[in-house]
Design an enzyme around this catalytic site. Structure first.
Site, PDB file in Angstrom:
ATOM      1  N   LYS A 168     -26.537  18.323   2.112  1.00  0.00           N
ATOM      2  CA  LYS A 168     -26.495  18.281   0.664  1.00  0.00           C
ATOM      3  C   LYS A 168     -25.102  18.664   0.154  1.00  0.00           C
ATOM      4  O   LYS A 168     -24.463  19.545   0.732  1.00  0.00           O
ATOM      5  CB  LYS A 168     -27.538  19.275   0.135  1.00  0.00           C
TER       6      LYS A 168
ATOM      7  N   LYS B 254     -29.267  32.992   3.236  1.00  0.00           N
ATOM      8  CA  LYS B 254     -28.242  33.774   2.525  1.00  0.00           C
ATOM      9  C   LYS B 254     -27.948  35.080   3.247  1.00  0.00           C
ATOM     10  O   LYS B 254     -26.813  35.565   3.227  1.00  0.00           O
ATOM     11  CB  LYS B 254     -28.673  34.037   1.082  1.00  0.00           C
TER      12      LYS B 254
ATOM     13  N   LYS C 102     -21.434  23.503  -3.508  1.00  0.00           N
ATOM     14  CA  LYS C 102     -20.176  24.135  -3.919  1.00  0.00           C
ATOM     15  C   LYS C 102     -19.777  25.246  -2.963  1.00  0.00           C
ATOM     16  O   LYS C 102     -18.647  25.726  -3.000  1.00  0.00           O
ATOM     17  CB  LYS C 102     -20.300  24.682  -5.340  1.00  0.00           C
TER      18      LYS C 102
END
Ligand code: TRP
Length: 335
Positions: free
Chosen positions: A199, A116, A202
């Site tokens: 994976k 992140k 979103k």
């Protein structure tokens, strides 16, 4: 909520935008099924969500939407505790205490923190680094024995166990040390429609890579038709066919059919027919959930009341743990 001797199970989902069918199959769909067997506590993790930038109006909307989605998926507020994380101040309070038994190195080497930080290089904040400790607090506050976690959250559960043990060793028995809950049966992992080796997420830049819980029928079918598939034409699970294997998994998750049944059903048929069938199966399965969610969203007073009750019940349990923690660490309580 009556107190029972059932094991406690905690999970949470962030209200940070669209929920994909991957999140649904991997987590939310099973939440309702667990309510009978365990004392389940489910949260909308808005405190976690602000560790990356959120549009305030969108965060508010997404919180309400996620609450409605939980209910539409069969989570029953009479059987479990369903609440919004920021409504229960104990989460932040316990996080502070746990910070004092956490080493910066434990947090800076977390895979998700590193990922992140790279992705949001303009907003690497202390909250992002402390995110796992807030998760630890979520879990330990309720003395949860079980936490359903996907592969991406395993490290965070390890930290939860480490901190629980460390705190218990330093201050005396306080926290239940939780285990990962591994669902029986195939907890199918849903992969991206654009790149089936990754994976479904979103946060993918390509919206055709994922199906969201609010996509309409045409969109769902179009996305399935466009899904990247492999060379060949047989509908068959195989390591060399990650695209078709993923679609078989999605089809199975929404129809209950095994891979073998699906292979038989589409024997002699091509990818094209199969992709349409997958899209239709997903759309058919989502339709009632979408309708119920839309109905609930029109009844804001009801949703507000569910949240209020959920927060009250959660706070009662959380207070008990927090009082114990405050006593153990030596805070003067006036007694
Ligand atoms: N971090 C989790 C996720 O993004 C959400 C979450 C917050 C959570 N607190 C939790 C999951 C506690 C399990 C337990 O998926």
């Amino acid at each position: 909520m009556p107190e029972t001797e059932k094991k406690k199970l905690f999970s949470a989902v962030q209200p940070s935008g669209a929920v994909t069918v991957g999140n649904y199959i991997g987590a939310i769909k099973n939440f309702a099924a667990l309510q009978g067997e365990y004392d389940c506590i489910y949260a909308v993790a808005d405190l976690h969500a602000i560790t990356v930038r959120q549009e305030p109006a969108a965060l508010r909307r997404n919180t309400l939407e996620l609450m409605a989605l939980f209910l539409a998926c069969g989570i029953d507020p009479q059987k479990c505790i369903l609440f919004v994380q920021s409504h229960v101040p104990a989460h932040c309070e316990l996080t502070w205490v746990l910070n004092t038994v956490t080493y910066p190195g434990e947090l800076s080497r977390m895979t998700q923190f590193k990922d992140k930080s790279a992705k949001h290089a303009d907003n690497v904040n202390m909250g992002l680094m402390d995110y796992p400790v807030l998760m630890v607090a979520d879990i330990l506050l309720y003395q949860a024995a079980l936490v359903p976690v996907g592969a991406d959250q395993k490290q965070h559960l390890e930290l939860t166990r480490d901190l629980a043990v460390r705190f218990n060793n330093r201050y005396g028995e306080t926290f239940t040390v939780p285990d990962a809950y591994i669902p029986s049966g195939s907890g199918a992992k849903i992969m991206s429609l654009a790149d089936p080796t990754r994976k479904m997420s979103k946060s993918d830049e390509n919206p055709n890579a994922y199906i969201t819980m609010s996509d309409d029928r045409d969109t769902i079918i179009r996305k399935c038709k466009r899904a990247v598939t492999d060379s060949g034409s047989e509908v068959r699970v195989s390591e060399e066919k990650p695209g078709i294997s993923n679609l078989i998994a999605i089809y199975g998750a929404f129809t209950g059919k095994t891979a073998a049944e699906t292979e038989r059903e589409f024997e002699g048929k091509g990818y094209g027919d199969f992709k349409i069938a997958v899209g239709e199966a997903v759309a058919d399965a989502l339709a009632p959930v979408q309708a119920e969610k839309a109905r609930l969203l029109k009844d804001k007073a009801y949703l507000n009341e569910i949240m209020r009750q959920g927060a009250e019940n959660a706070a009662r349990l959380a207070r008990r743990t927090l009082s114990k923690v405050y006593r153990k660490v030596g805070f003067y309580r006036g007694e």
